[in-house]
Design an enzyme around this catalytic site. Sequence first.
Site, mmCIF file in Angstrom:
data_model
loop_
_atom_site.group_PDB
_atom_site.id
_atom_site.type_symbol
_atom_site.label_atom_id
_atom_site.label_comp_id
_atom_site.label_asym_id
_atom_site.label_seq_id
_atom_site.Cartn_x
_atom_site.Cartn_y
_atom_site.Cartn_z
ATOM 1 N N ASP A 173 0.864 -1.178 0.000
ATOM 2 C CA ASP A 173 0.000 0.000 0.000
ATOM 3 C C ASP A 173 0.905 1.234 0.000
ATOM 4 O OD1 ASP A 173 -3.069 0.856 0.776
ATOM 5 O OD2 ASP A 173 -1.588 2.257 1.553
ATOM 6 N N ASN A 181 -2.525 12.876 -4.501
ATOM 7 C CA ASN A 181 -3.650 13.341 -5.308
ATOM 8 C C ASN A 181 -4.114 14.736 -4.889
ATOM 9 O OD1 ASN A 181 -3.971 11.130 -7.059
ATOM 10 N ND2 ASN A 181 -5.154 9.989 -5.541
ATOM 11 N N HIS A 186 -4.917 14.370 -9.605
ATOM 12 C CA HIS A 186 -5.086 12.949 -9.917
ATOM 13 C C HIS A 186 -4.261 12.519 -11.136
ATOM 14 C CE1 HIS A 186 -8.218 11.831 -7.002
ATOM 15 N NE2 HIS A 186 -8.616 13.090 -7.124
ATOM 16 N N ASP A 190 -1.812 9.388 -11.061
ATOM 17 C CA ASP A 190 -1.785 8.282 -12.029
ATOM 18 C C ASP A 190 -0.362 8.029 -12.518
ATOM 19 O OD1 ASP A 190 -4.480 7.930 -11.811
ATOM 20 O OD2 ASP A 190 -4.997 8.885 -13.718
ATOM 21 N N GLU A 216 -4.301 2.380 -4.686
ATOM 22 C CA GLU A 216 -2.843 2.408 -4.530
ATOM 23 C C GLU A 216 -2.307 1.109 -3.937
ATOM 24 O OE1 GLU A 216 -4.539 4.539 -0.817
ATOM 25 O OE2 GLU A 216 -5.075 4.210 -2.917
#
Length: 305
Positions: A173, A181, A186, A190, A216
């Site tokens: 994680d 973000n 965002h 990405d 994630e």
Amino acid sequence: MMEPYTVLVVDDVITNLMIIGQSLKGLYQVREASSGAQCLKLARSEPQPDLILLDVVMPDLDGYEVCKALKSDPATAEIPIIFVTGKDSDEDEQHGLELGAVDYITKPIRPAIVRARVYAHIQLKQQRDRLQSMAMHDQLTGLYNRHFLIECASQRLARVVRHRNPMTLVLLDIDHFKRVNDNYGHLMGDKVLIEVARLLSTNTRREDVVARLGGEEFVILMDCNLDTAAAKVEHLRGMLEALLPEGIRVTGSFGLVEASPYNADFSHLLVLADDGVYRAKTQGRNCVVCYRAEASALRGKMQMD
């Protein structure tokens, strides 16, 4: 440059092999077999054929028997087969199609017809492969997706039960990803996920399965025991810390659990690995936590619970 598709031509008459080979020359990588047994061997070896042109009448195994064998083997069942034969009755054609062939070419061999039929079925296979790839892969990162991961884990866990093969599930994680973000947008988030995915896929073995679980979170299935996997993952943790995708410092919390015949259930293993991730985060993040029946500790960044 994309490798040409491979066509396996099977016929016990050398002249027929030559005619078909010349018909497809320069368009595909052509391999030849002069018997049913040789066909089965080549079909199961790399590079596997993308399509098989199969004669029906052969002295050892006839084409129908070869087709049955290919379709009953999961490793070759998806290879399209076109029968090439002098048997031209409706019953013969029906029988061949019922066995799983995709098409039927009658002799004498006409090169233009061979090229047209092969081209049509290679195109169909290309489209099917593309759709299958889309169904198996995460569209953002290109890694395997959750659907494929569950299927693959089920197969590997069956080997753990039957053959006692070692397997360790790794859950990653990314730490504080929401901040990425929120602070950078965002689109940048990405890009970070893509870079992390590339790091994982290029620094694991071919036999390891790397998948994006969602958001994630990433999963790696490693064919090794917990101690070996822990050492490998500690190396990955350090590489991730040094990655700086798009100039952003990124770290990860890792949870590991080894599968055994007594816990060979993917959902259960995922819960245990997720508990490891939770413990890693409570211990300051950017570390590796392994689930063990008996608690013990490792030095440095790696913590054993």
